[in-house]
Scaffold this motif. Structure first.
Motif, PDB file in Angstrom:
ATOM      1  N   THR A   1     -33.332  -9.427   0.881  1.00 13.20           N
ATOM      2  CA  THR A   1     -33.618  -8.731  -0.272  1.00 13.20           C
ATOM      3  C   THR A   1     -34.916  -8.017  -0.108  1.00 13.20           C
ATOM      4  O   THR A   1     -35.566  -6.974  -0.476  1.00 13.20           O
ATOM      5  CB  THR A   1     -33.399  -9.345  -1.546  1.00 13.20           C
ATOM      6  OG1 THR A   1     -31.864  -9.855  -1.503  1.00 13.20           O
ATOM      7  CG2 THR A   1     -33.509  -8.809  -2.841  1.00 13.20           C
TER       8      THR A   1
ATOM      9  N   PHE B   1     -28.632  -8.400  -3.178  1.00 14.63           N
ATOM     10  CA  PHE B   1     -28.592  -9.464  -4.135  1.00 14.63           C
ATOM     11  C   PHE B   1     -27.350 -10.070  -4.094  1.00 14.63           C
ATOM     12  O   PHE B   1     -27.260 -11.370  -4.628  1.00 14.63           O
ATOM     13  CB  PHE B   1     -28.975  -8.852  -5.457  1.00 14.63           C
ATOM     14  CG  PHE B   1     -30.472  -8.548  -5.650  1.00 14.63           C
ATOM     15  CD1 PHE B   1     -31.637  -9.612  -5.923  1.00 14.63           C
ATOM     16  CD2 PHE B   1     -31.084  -7.291  -5.712  1.00 14.63           C
ATOM     17  CE1 PHE B   1     -32.740  -9.156  -6.285  1.00 14.63           C
ATOM     18  CE2 PHE B   1     -32.311  -6.883  -5.673  1.00 14.63           C
ATOM     19  CZ  PHE B   1     -33.007  -7.873  -6.013  1.00 14.63           C
TER      20      PHE B   1
ATOM     21  N   ARG C   1     -24.551 -13.807   0.162  1.00  7.82           N
ATOM     22  CA  ARG C   1     -24.562 -15.284  -0.070  1.00  7.82           C
ATOM     23  C   ARG C   1     -24.435 -15.655   1.524  1.00  7.82           C
ATOM     24  O   ARG C   1     -23.951 -15.020   2.308  1.00  7.82           O
ATOM     25  CB  ARG C   1     -23.675 -15.862  -0.998  1.00  7.82           C
ATOM     26  CG  ARG C   1     -23.830 -15.321  -2.387  1.00  7.82           C
ATOM     27  CD  ARG C   1     -24.985 -15.902  -3.198  1.00  7.82           C
ATOM     28  NE  ARG C   1     -25.059 -15.482  -4.325  1.00  7.82           N
ATOM     29  CZ  ARG C   1     -25.739 -14.362  -4.896  1.00  7.82           C
ATOM     30  NH1 ARG C   1     -26.334 -13.601  -3.962  1.00  7.82           N
ATOM     31  NH2 ARG C   1     -25.724 -14.138  -6.108  1.00  7.82           N
TER      32      ARG C   1
ATOM     33  N   ASN D   1     -35.219 -19.039   2.732  1.00 13.31           N
ATOM     34  CA  ASN D   1     -33.659 -18.366   2.475  1.00 13.31           C
ATOM     35  C   ASN D   1     -33.442 -17.177   3.258  1.00 13.31           C
ATOM     36  O   ASN D   1     -34.159 -16.205   2.587  1.00 13.31           O
ATOM     37  CB  ASN D   1     -33.455 -18.410   1.022  1.00 13.31           C
ATOM     38  CG  ASN D   1     -32.009 -17.889   0.657  1.00 13.31           C
ATOM     39  OD1 ASN D   1     -31.521 -17.173   1.032  1.00 13.31           O
ATOM     40  ND2 ASN D   1     -31.384 -18.775   0.018  1.00 13.31           N
TER      41      ASN D   1
ATOM     42  N   LYS E   1     -32.696 -14.060   0.489  1.00 10.30           N
ATOM     43  CA  LYS E   1     -33.907 -13.768  -0.155  1.00 10.30           C
ATOM     44  C   LYS E   1     -34.875 -13.083   0.620  1.00 10.30           C
ATOM     45  O   LYS E   1     -35.199 -11.916   0.295  1.00 10.30           O
ATOM     46  CB  LYS E   1     -34.419 -14.916  -0.711  1.00 10.30           C
ATOM     47  CG  LYS E   1     -33.501 -15.572  -1.728  1.00 10.30           C
ATOM     48  CD  LYS E   1     -34.403 -16.783  -2.751  1.00 10.30           C
ATOM     49  CE  LYS E   1     -33.545 -17.256  -3.763  1.00 10.30           C
ATOM     50  NZ  LYS E   1     -34.194 -18.477  -4.177  1.00 10.30           N
ATOM     51  N   THR E   2     -34.759 -13.431   1.801  1.00  4.99           N
ATOM     52  CA  THR E   2     -35.637 -12.596   2.789  1.00  4.99           C
ATOM     53  C   THR E   2     -35.246 -10.995   3.109  1.00  4.99           C
ATOM     54  O   THR E   2     -35.813 -10.227   3.127  1.00  4.99           O
ATOM     55  CB  THR E   2     -35.732 -13.330   4.314  1.00  4.99           C
ATOM     56  OG1 THR E   2     -36.369 -14.586   4.062  1.00  4.99           O
ATOM     57  CG2 THR E   2     -36.690 -12.561   5.111  1.00  4.99           C
TER      58      THR E   2
END
Length: 428
Positions: free
Chosen positions: A302, A418, A421, A296, A299-300
Motif C-alpha cells: 500500500t 487496502f 490480505r 507487513n 502494508k508495504t
C-alpha cells in the motif's frame, strides 16, 4: 501476516542454491534483453525487409502475445516436472528463435523467429519463481526475486546502447546469431551443472495441510485458483501498476520529455533510463527490507502504491516546474517503487500460496501485467493521437489527458491495495 517459522533444514543451506540462482539470473538477463531489443534496430529491420512500421509492430508484438498466453501451462509444468527442465527446454526454443530471426529472409520469417523467442523466454520467469521458492527460505524469497529483477533490468539497459553498438559493428544478423548461441549455452548449463531440489526435511508452514494434498490435476487446480478473490485483487493491481509503468517507460516518456522540457531525443532517453536504473535499486531493496525487519508486506504494498500514485500526480500537475533535475529525481523514485512493487507483490504471492500450486498460480497471475501494458498503451495512444501534433511532437494536452488515465489507474490500484490480505491465494 507471516507464516509460522520453518524448522531448520539443511536443504535451505545447500550452497548449490547459489549455482541454481546464478544460472537462472544469466538466463533471465536475456528475457528482458529480448523484450526491448528490437527498438534499437528498427531502422536496420525496415531496410532489410523493405517493410513498414505496422508490419514491424506486429512482428515485435509476437513476443508479448505468445509470452502471455503460455504462462498458465508453463506454471503447471514447473509444478509437475520441475523448474530446471522447463527453463532449460524453453531457453533452447528461444535460442532457436534467435537463429531463425537472424537468417529470416522476410518479415514473415522474422515474425516466426520473434514468436519463438517470446515462447522460449516465456518459460523462464514463472519457473524461476518456483525454483527460488524451493531453494530459499520463505523469508528470503522476496529478496531473491528483487535481485532477479535487477539482473533482468540490467539486460534491458544492455539492449539499448551496447546492442546498438554491436549491431552497428557486426550487423544485426550476426549479433542475433551470437545471442542465440549464448542462450543455447545457458540452457545446456542449466541442464548440466544444476540439479533438481530434493529437500532433506519438508518445511512446515501454516498451510501444511494444503501442500500435503495430492495435486488433483490442471483443470481442478486452475478452477480452485481462479475462485480466489485474493488472486483477482493481486491481478488487478498488477494490471494497473505494471501496465501504466511500462506504458510510460516503454512508450511515452521520451516523446513527453522532449515536448515538456524542449530537449533532444538523446537527453530525453537518458532521463528515461533512470526508471530501469531505479528498478535495479528498488527491487532488491524492497525485497530485503520487509524480510529483514518482518514488515507487513500488504502494508508495504500500500505504501509503495501510494508513492507511485503521487509520482503520477506530480507528472500531471507540476511537470512544467520540474525541469531536468526534477524529472531525474522523479523518474528514479518511480523506478525504485516499481521495483519494490514487483518484489513485494511476488513476496505476498509466495507467502499465501501452497507450494504445490505456486507454479500454476504464478502462471495464471503473470499474464495480468502484460495485458495491462497492452491495454494502457492502446488507450493512451488513442487519446494522444486525438490531441494531434505540434510540429514533429505530440501536444502536451494529449499527454496530460493520457496521463490522467494512468493516474486514475494508479489511484484505483491504491484503493485495491487496502483490500489485499495474507489469506491463501488459492482456496478462500
Amino acid at each position: 501476516m507471516a507464516l509460522m517459522n520453518q524448522p531448520a533444514d539443511a536443504s535451505y543451506r545447500d550452497p548449490h542454491r547459489w549455482v541454481v540462482f546464478s544460472v537462472i539470473c544469466l538466463i533471465y538477463f536475456f528475457v528482458y534483453f529480448h523484450r526491448v531489443s528490437t527498438s534499437v534496430i528498427v531502422s536496420d529491420l525496415l531496410a532489410s525487409f523493405k517493410t513498414n512500421a505496422t508490419a514491424l509492430g506486429v512482428m515485435s508484438s509476437m513476443y508479448f502475445y505468445i509470452y502471455a498466453l503460455e504462462q498458465p501451462i508453463v506454471g503447471y509444468l514447473a509444478d509437475r516436472i520441475g523448474p530446471r527442465r522447463v527453463i532449460a527446454y524453453w531457453s533452447m526454443a528461444a535460442a532457436l528463435g534467435c537463429f531463425i530471426f537472424g537468417i529470416a529472409p522476410s518479415i514473415g520469417w522474422a515474425s516466426l523467429g520473434r514468436a519463438l523467442i517470446g515462447f522460449g523466454v516465456g518459460g523462464v520467469y514463472v519457473p524461476a519463481l518456483k525454483a527460488l521458492s524451493l531453494w530459499f527460505r520463505e523469508k528470503a524469497f522476496a529478496t531473491m526475486v528483487g535481485l532477479l529483477m535487477s539482473v533482468g533490468n540490467v539486460g534491458a539497459v544492455v539492449a539499448t546502447t551496447p546492442l546498438a553498438w554491436a549491431a552497428g559493428s557486426w550487423g544485426w544478423r550476426p549479433t542475433f546469431f551470437l545471442i542465440g548461441g549464448v542462450t543455447m549455452g545457458m540452457a545446456i548449463l542449466m541442464l548440466t551443472i544444476t540439479r533438481d531440489f530434493q529437500p532433506l526435511k519438508k518445511p512446515e508452514t501454516r498451510y501444511d495441510n494444503i501442500p500435503d494434498m495430492p495435486s488433483p490435476g490442471l483443470v481442478r487446480n486452475t478452477a480452485t485458483i481462479l475462485a480466489s478473490i485474493q488472486l483477482w485483487l493481486v491481478a488487478a493491481i498488477f494490471f494497473g501498476i505494471y501496465g501504466t509503468a511500462v506504458t510510460l517507460q516503454g512508450l511515452w516518456a521520451t516523446p513527453f520529455l522532449m515536448a515538456a522540457l524542449d530537449v533532444e531525443r538523446f537527453v530525453a532517453s537518458k532521463l528515461n533510463m533512470l526508471i530501469p536504473i531505479g528498478v535495479i535499486v528498488g527491487a532488491p531493496f524492497f525485497g530485503w527490507l520487509p524480510d529483514r525487519f518482518s514488515l507487513n508486506k500488504a502494508k508495504t504494498l500500500t505504501l509503495i502504491t501510494a508513492v507511485y500514485t503521487l509520482c503520477w500526480l506530480a507528472i500531471l500537475l507540476v511537470f512544467d516546474r520540474l525541469g531536468i533535475v526534477g524529472f531525474t529525481m522523479l523518474f528514479f523514485v518511480m523506478g525504485v517503487v516499481i521495483g519494490g512493487f514487483i518484489s513485494t507483490t511476488w513476496g505476498i504471492v509466495r507467502e499465501t500460496t501452497p507450494a504445490v500450486r505456486l507454479g500454476l498460480t504464478s502462471g495464471i497471475l503473470n499474464p495480468a501485467p502484460f495485458l495491462g501494458v497492452a491495454a494502457f498503451q492502446v488507450l493512451t495512444g488513442i487519446i494522444i493521437d486525438r490531441a494531434g501534433r505540434v510540429g514533429e511532437l505530440y501536444s502536451l494536452s494529449g499527454f496530460k489527458s493520457a496521463f490522467g488515465v494512468c493516474l486514475a489507474g494508479a489511484a484505483i490500484c491504491l484503493v485495491l491495495s487496502f483490500l489485499v490480505r495474507t489469506k491463501p491465494i488459492v482456496g478462500d
